[in-house]
Design an enzyme around this catalytic site. Structure first.
Site, PDB file in Angstrom:
ATOM      1  N   GLY A 249       0.770  -1.239   0.000  1.00  0.00           N
ATOM      2  CA  GLY A 249       0.000   0.000   0.000  1.00  0.00           C
ATOM      3  C   GLY A 249       0.799   1.285   0.000  1.00  0.00           C
ATOM      4  O   GLY A 249       0.221   2.373   0.002  1.00  0.00           O
ATOM      5  N   CYS A 362     -13.501   3.172 -28.690  1.00  0.00           N
ATOM      6  CA  CYS A 362     -14.831   3.737 -28.932  1.00  0.00           C
ATOM      7  C   CYS A 362     -15.536   3.901 -27.599  1.00  0.00           C
ATOM      8  O   CYS A 362     -16.423   3.115 -27.249  1.00  0.00           O
ATOM      9  CB  CYS A 362     -15.624   2.815 -29.837  1.00  0.00           C
ATOM     10  SG  CYS A 362     -15.040   2.895 -31.498  1.00  0.00           S
TER      11      CYS A 362
END
Ligand code: LLP
Length: 432
Positions: A249, A362
């Site tokens: 982390g 797209c």
């Protein structure tokens, strides 16, 4: 000037990574291209390993969280630095083993490991399986009984500490798909259950409080909570907890706004808590495992693209289109993650425009970022997006049947392909 220490500008005004001219790399290997600086990855591995030596007398293991960037060469690289690995699927496990990883140094994660994945883990003899739920413990116990094996397991605990980029909270963590909750007593019952399973060796507990964390408090709080739990297990169940796995982390710099701490600062802060608690409670120091991912690979990577069209929409925005996008870096569309970008062949020029970098899918949301300061650019320029070494290649997809880029490692004046660029033939390989 740049977000990663390995980036610079050469006499031609081109961006360099680890001394390499990125424009030359783009020319040689084509774009889009992931470039990773091997020396930097190694130096991050060392820094975590040295912290384990310095703060715990070497009584621990650094497991590279391979979800951030997984291919055979990275497993070889981290093994050569003495690290273990964290894997979360049969695919990562298979790749690690194919690359020659010592199974004893593998930590197997996952909130819903399939029976086949568990079988694989047992067959390979992975050193640690981090159990996520009771159902899974039953499955491992049964598989072990069938094959005459005994599995070393850790339990994934929700410590009630949820750290996000700049803050942490200590409530509400029961609502997570990962692991056993402490607050409800679920975790304690799970330990009791593990101790009763004759084919399971309960060796430790694990937690992971979040990712891209830029301060130490959440880690310190989690370590404290986990140590209190270890003491409870000792006092009430008379059982020893050998391993304390504190997850990963540790945050990195993506843009100027991020101000990460040196990795050693996290390690030192947590070690103070661990030493103090163990001393005060007459407990042996547990074997400490950490699982850094982003902090090892993230800053070491850049992605190179070729600029295509530019669309200037007056009073609204300017789109700069590139030959990649969400397929090779889905972090903006998923999390609105911010990045720093540089026109690699104009890296010494000032960034006097603000643009939206658009991918070629797209999909209107297919962006690398919005409102990004950038040098004036033209079609054919090379665009570099920085600090893309983590969670980019590993999260890439073939949406729109785009081909996944190659990954090139650079080191000591040499560059080499470690993952080949996909071909159109690869795209139809599994089609019947
Ligand atoms: N250990 C466990 C159990 C984890 O779940 C993770 C990350 C790590 C270690 C490594 O964390 P790191 O040191 O890399 O922060 N895809 C997201 C991040 C997901 C993190 C998942 N778990 C992103 O791109 O930001």
């Amino acid at each position: 000037m740049f977000v990663s220490k390995n980036l610079d500008v050469n006499e031609n005004g081109n961006l360099t990574i680890g001394g390499f001219d990125t424009v030359e790399l783009a020319k040689k290997y084509g774009t889009p291209l992931y470039v990773m600086d091997e020396d930097m990855i190694r130096s991050h591995c060392r820094s975590f390993k040295e912290s384990i030596d310095k703060f715990y007398g070497g009584n621990g293991l650094v497991c590279y969280a391979s979800k951030v960037f997984s291919c055979k060469e990275i497993y070889r690289l981290v093994a050569s630095e003495g690290l273990g690995v964290d894997v979360v699927s049969g695919g990562e496990l298979y790749t690690a083993i194919a690359a020659g990883t010592d199974p004893k140094k593998i930590c197997m994660h996952g909130n819903n490991k399939t029976i086949d994945e568990l079988k694989m883990a047992l067959e390979y003899g992975v050193g640690r399986i981090v159990a996520d739920n009771i159902y899974e413990m039953k499955s491992i116990d049964k598989l072990c009984a069938e094959t005459g094996k005994k599995a070393d397991i850790l339990l994934r605990i929700k410590p009630g500490v949820d750290a996000h980029t700049h803050n942490f909270i200590r409530t509400g963590q029961i609502d997570s798909k990962f692991g056993f909750a402490l607050e409800t007593g679920e975790a304690f019952e799970a330990v009791k259950f593990a101790l009763e399973c004759t084919n399971l060796n309960f060796v430790g507990i694990h937690c992971h409080i979040g990712s891209q964390i830029l301060d130490t408090q959440g880690f310190e709080a989690a370590a404290e909570v986990m140590l209190v739990f270890i003491k409870k297990i000792r006092d009430e169940l008379n059982a020893e907890v050998r391993d304390l796995n504190l997850g990963g982390g540790f945050g990195i710099q993506y843009t100027e706004a991020d101000d990460p701490l040196p990795y050693e600062a996290f390690m030192e802060a947590v070690s103070l808590i661990v030493h103090k608690f163990c001393k005060e409670n007459d407990m042996p120091l547990p074997f400490i495992i950490i699982e850094p991912g982003r902090s090892i690979a993230g800053p070491a990577g850049v992605t190179l693209y070729t600029v295509g069209g530019k669309k200037i929409i007056p009073n609204i925005r300017t789109y700069v289109s590139i030959d990649g996008g969400m397929c090779d870096n889905p972090r903006y569309i998923l999390y609105q993650s911010e990045y720093d970008a540089v026109v690699a062949n104009k890296a010494s020029e000032p960034k006097n425009t603000v643009v939206t970098i658009a991918g070629k899918c797209c999909e209107s949301g297919d962006l690398i970022g919005e409102n990004m300061p950038l040098q004036e650019c033209e079609p054919g320029d090379i665009l570099a997006v920085c600090a893309t070494g983590a969670y980019n290649y590993s999260m890439s997809s073939n949406y729109n049947r785009l081909l996944k880029p190659a990954v090139v490692f650079i080191k000591g004046g040499e560059s080499r392909v470690v993952v080949r660029r996909e071909t159109l033939e690869d795209i139809i390989r599994n089609d019947i």
